[in-house]
Motif scaffolding. Sequence first.
Motif, PDB file in Angstrom:
ATOM      1  N   ASN A 182       0.796  -1.215   0.035  1.00  0.00           N
ATOM      2  CA  ASN A 182       0.023  -0.235   0.079  1.00  0.00           C
ATOM      3  C   ASN A 182       0.758   1.217   0.189  1.00  0.00           C
ATOM      4  O   ASN A 182       1.088   2.022  -0.994  1.00  0.00           O
ATOM      5  CB  ASN A 182      -1.057  -0.172   1.287  1.00  0.00           C
ATOM      6  CG  ASN A 182      -2.322   0.598   0.710  1.00  0.00           C
ATOM      7  OD1 ASN A 182      -2.695   1.011  -0.363  1.00  0.00           O
ATOM      8  ND2 ASN A 182      -3.324   0.634   1.894  1.00  0.00           N
ATOM      9  N   ILE A 183       1.461   1.547   1.261  1.00  0.00           N
ATOM     10  CA  ILE A 183       2.353   2.638   1.094  1.00  0.00           C
ATOM     11  C   ILE A 183       3.714   2.288   2.072  1.00  0.00           C
ATOM     12  O   ILE A 183       3.410   1.493   2.845  1.00  0.00           O
ATOM     13  CB  ILE A 183       1.762   4.035   1.657  1.00  0.00           C
ATOM     14  CG1 ILE A 183       1.220   3.582   3.214  1.00  0.00           C
ATOM     15  CG2 ILE A 183       0.980   4.701   0.735  1.00  0.00           C
ATOM     16  CD1 ILE A 183       0.866   4.886   3.835  1.00  0.00           C
ATOM     17  N   LEU A 184       4.801   2.958   1.767  1.00  0.00           N
ATOM     18  CA  LEU A 184       6.069   2.935   2.552  1.00  0.00           C
ATOM     19  C   LEU A 184       5.716   3.618   3.859  1.00  0.00           C
ATOM     20  O   LEU A 184       4.925   4.590   3.975  1.00  0.00           O
ATOM     21  CB  LEU A 184       7.254   3.512   1.932  1.00  0.00           C
ATOM     22  CG  LEU A 184       7.765   2.519   0.737  1.00  0.00           C
ATOM     23  CD1 LEU A 184       8.255   3.469  -0.305  1.00  0.00           C
ATOM     24  CD2 LEU A 184       8.614   1.462   1.406  1.00  0.00           C
ATOM     25  N   GLU A 185       6.387   3.200   4.840  1.00  0.00           N
ATOM     26  CA  GLU A 185       6.118   3.799   6.252  1.00  0.00           C
ATOM     27  C   GLU A 185       7.340   4.423   7.137  1.00  0.00           C
ATOM     28  O   GLU A 185       8.452   3.647   6.926  1.00  0.00           O
ATOM     29  CB  GLU A 185       5.537   2.732   7.236  1.00  0.00           C
ATOM     30  CG  GLU A 185       3.947   2.115   6.753  1.00  0.00           C
ATOM     31  CD  GLU A 185       3.453   1.294   7.543  1.00  0.00           C
ATOM     32  OE1 GLU A 185       3.818   1.164   8.824  1.00  0.00           O
ATOM     33  OE2 GLU A 185       2.520   0.649   7.144  1.00  0.00           O
ATOM     34  N   TRP A 186       7.295   5.688   7.192  1.00  0.00           N
ATOM     35  CA  TRP A 186       8.310   6.418   8.049  1.00  0.00           C
ATOM     36  C   TRP A 186       8.608   5.654   9.313  1.00  0.00           C
ATOM     37  O   TRP A 186       7.701   5.110  10.101  1.00  0.00           O
ATOM     38  CB  TRP A 186       8.073   7.552   8.264  1.00  0.00           C
ATOM     39  CG  TRP A 186       8.383   8.698   7.072  1.00  0.00           C
ATOM     40  CD1 TRP A 186       7.090   9.199   6.334  1.00  0.00           C
ATOM     41  CD2 TRP A 186       9.703   9.036   6.275  1.00  0.00           C
ATOM     42  NE1 TRP A 186       7.647  10.004   5.244  1.00  0.00           N
ATOM     43  CE2 TRP A 186       8.958   9.968   5.087  1.00  0.00           C
ATOM     44  CE3 TRP A 186      10.708   8.566   6.523  1.00  0.00           C
ATOM     45  CZ2 TRP A 186       9.993  10.389   4.402  1.00  0.00           C
ATOM     46  CZ3 TRP A 186      11.779   9.272   5.465  1.00  0.00           C
ATOM     47  CH2 TRP A 186      11.200   9.974   4.428  1.00  0.00           C
ATOM     48  N   ARG A 212      16.647   8.733   6.704  1.00  0.00           N
ATOM     49  CA  ARG A 212      15.898   8.195   7.585  1.00  0.00           C
ATOM     50  C   ARG A 212      15.513   6.971   7.110  1.00  0.00           C
ATOM     51  O   ARG A 212      15.634   6.534   5.944  1.00  0.00           O
ATOM     52  CB  ARG A 212      14.827   9.028   7.887  1.00  0.00           C
ATOM     53  CG  ARG A 212      14.996  10.460   8.449  1.00  0.00           C
ATOM     54  CD  ARG A 212      15.423  10.242  10.185  1.00  0.00           C
ATOM     55  NE  ARG A 212      15.561  11.277  10.918  1.00  0.00           N
ATOM     56  CZ  ARG A 212      15.726  11.497  12.078  1.00  0.00           C
ATOM     57  NH1 ARG A 212      15.523  10.661  12.805  1.00  0.00           N
ATOM     58  NH2 ARG A 212      15.741  12.883  12.706  1.00  0.00           N
ATOM     59  N   VAL A 213      14.606   6.077   7.629  1.00  0.00           N
ATOM     60  CA  VAL A 213      14.095   4.749   7.580  1.00  0.00           C
ATOM     61  C   VAL A 213      12.681   4.656   6.909  1.00  0.00           C
ATOM     62  O   VAL A 213      11.913   5.279   7.631  1.00  0.00           O
ATOM     63  CB  VAL A 213      14.278   3.796   8.587  1.00  0.00           C
ATOM     64  CG1 VAL A 213      13.674   2.581   8.354  1.00  0.00           C
ATOM     65  CG2 VAL A 213      15.620   3.714   9.200  1.00  0.00           C
ATOM     66  N   LEU A 214      12.597   4.054   5.690  1.00  0.00           N
ATOM     67  CA  LEU A 214      11.242   3.582   5.196  1.00  0.00           C
ATOM     68  C   LEU A 214      11.120   2.207   5.332  1.00  0.00           C
ATOM     69  O   LEU A 214      11.930   1.344   5.100  1.00  0.00           O
ATOM     70  CB  LEU A 214      11.009   4.147   3.927  1.00  0.00           C
ATOM     71  CG  LEU A 214      10.741   5.525   3.703  1.00  0.00           C
ATOM     72  CD1 LEU A 214      10.956   5.893   2.288  1.00  0.00           C
ATOM     73  CD2 LEU A 214       9.523   6.155   4.255  1.00  0.00           C
ATOM     74  N   ARG A 215       9.793   1.484   5.529  1.00  0.00           N
ATOM     75  CA  ARG A 215       9.844   0.051   5.737  1.00  0.00           C
ATOM     76  C   ARG A 215       8.579  -0.284   4.970  1.00  0.00           C
ATOM     77  O   ARG A 215       7.336   0.551   4.887  1.00  0.00           O
ATOM     78  CB  ARG A 215       9.755  -0.546   7.272  1.00  0.00           C
ATOM     79  CG  ARG A 215      10.984  -0.302   7.994  1.00  0.00           C
ATOM     80  CD  ARG A 215      12.137  -0.851   7.446  1.00  0.00           C
ATOM     81  NE  ARG A 215      12.141  -2.433   7.346  1.00  0.00           N
ATOM     82  CZ  ARG A 215      12.553  -3.118   8.161  1.00  0.00           C
ATOM     83  NH1 ARG A 215      13.150  -2.723   9.146  1.00  0.00           N
ATOM     84  NH2 ARG A 215      12.269  -4.484   8.081  1.00  0.00           N
ATOM     85  N   GLY A 216       8.214  -1.648   4.701  1.00  0.00           N
ATOM     86  CA  GLY A 216       7.071  -2.142   4.252  1.00  0.00           C
ATOM     87  C   GLY A 216       6.655  -2.061   2.756  1.00  0.00           C
ATOM     88  O   GLY A 216       5.946  -3.106   2.213  1.00  0.00           O
ATOM     89  N   GLY A 217       7.650  -1.413   1.755  1.00  0.00           N
ATOM     90  CA  GLY A 217       7.098  -1.520   0.383  1.00  0.00           C
ATOM     91  C   GLY A 217       5.722  -0.721   0.260  1.00  0.00           C
ATOM     92  O   GLY A 217       4.948  -0.248   1.106  1.00  0.00           O
ATOM     93  N   CYS A 218       5.447  -0.731  -1.058  1.00  0.00           N
ATOM     94  CA  CYS A 218       4.395   0.131  -1.527  1.00  0.00           C
ATOM     95  C   CYS A 218       3.666  -0.422  -2.662  1.00  0.00           C
ATOM     96  O   CYS A 218       3.992  -1.560  -3.215  1.00  0.00           O
ATOM     97  CB  CYS A 218       4.541   1.561  -1.915  1.00  0.00           C
ATOM     98  SG  CYS A 218       5.176   1.894  -3.479  1.00  0.00           S
TER      99      CYS A 218
END
Length: 253
Positions: A182-186, A212-218
């Motif tokens: 769905n969306i990447l998460e900060w 900074r860090v993003l996780r989860g994919g989109c």
Amino acid sequence: MADFDIYFPQIGYHFPLTLVKGTGSITYLFGDAEQTDIHINDFLISKFQVTQRLWEYIMGNNPSHFGGQDRPVENVSFNDITQKNGFLDKLNFATGNYKLVFRLPSETEWEYAAKGGIHWTDGFQFSGSNDMNDVGWYHQNSGKYNDPAILSKLKNHEKGTTTHNVGMKQPSQLGTFDMCGNILEWCQDYFQRDIHKIPKDGTPYPEITNERVLRGGCHHNGAIHCTVSKRYEIFPEAKDECIGFRVAASVNE
């Protein structure tokens, strides 16, 4: 500490938080091919990605590319969320009577929750399943094409993918939704490539770096880029139609 349901009567909106029980006297393994032991304390995390409805109520605007009140807000930077008078400041002011302190999750908290918290040894590739179609929106189910052979030849903007309303896929073992896709998460951390330098106590990596860090994919990523262990780094001013967030919370004693 227990699950919370934050209610905003002005817009008739419920914002549920899930209790993530910590690791207790043991640790969990952060990472994938390379791993490190991390201890996590109890914390709360939002069941859903922050929606456009909530962002608009708190901030008075909607920056999202893909409009829809129950879709995740996107096109928001780390700074938009964390700076003075940003989303977290205003959310904490609006919910002060709940005695919670809202924040972004640390990267190790995020991964622990995505892996199912105390159920992390289930070893799911995605949050709650080994089949991305069960639990998340990615390029094979959120756009014009579902043929991997076609998608492999297209650039992201050519795939025709979009975000979807939160909570439409199956939940994780914790009852959280959309932690993959769905969306990447900060996350709160500065990015540190060497995972063995990340704090062992579940707190964010504190030493200043450029990213900074993003996780989860989109929604425009392939499944391999949406796993519970996939890490992304990006500068904190970045924003586009794939970047949003969910919140964590601690109890203000």
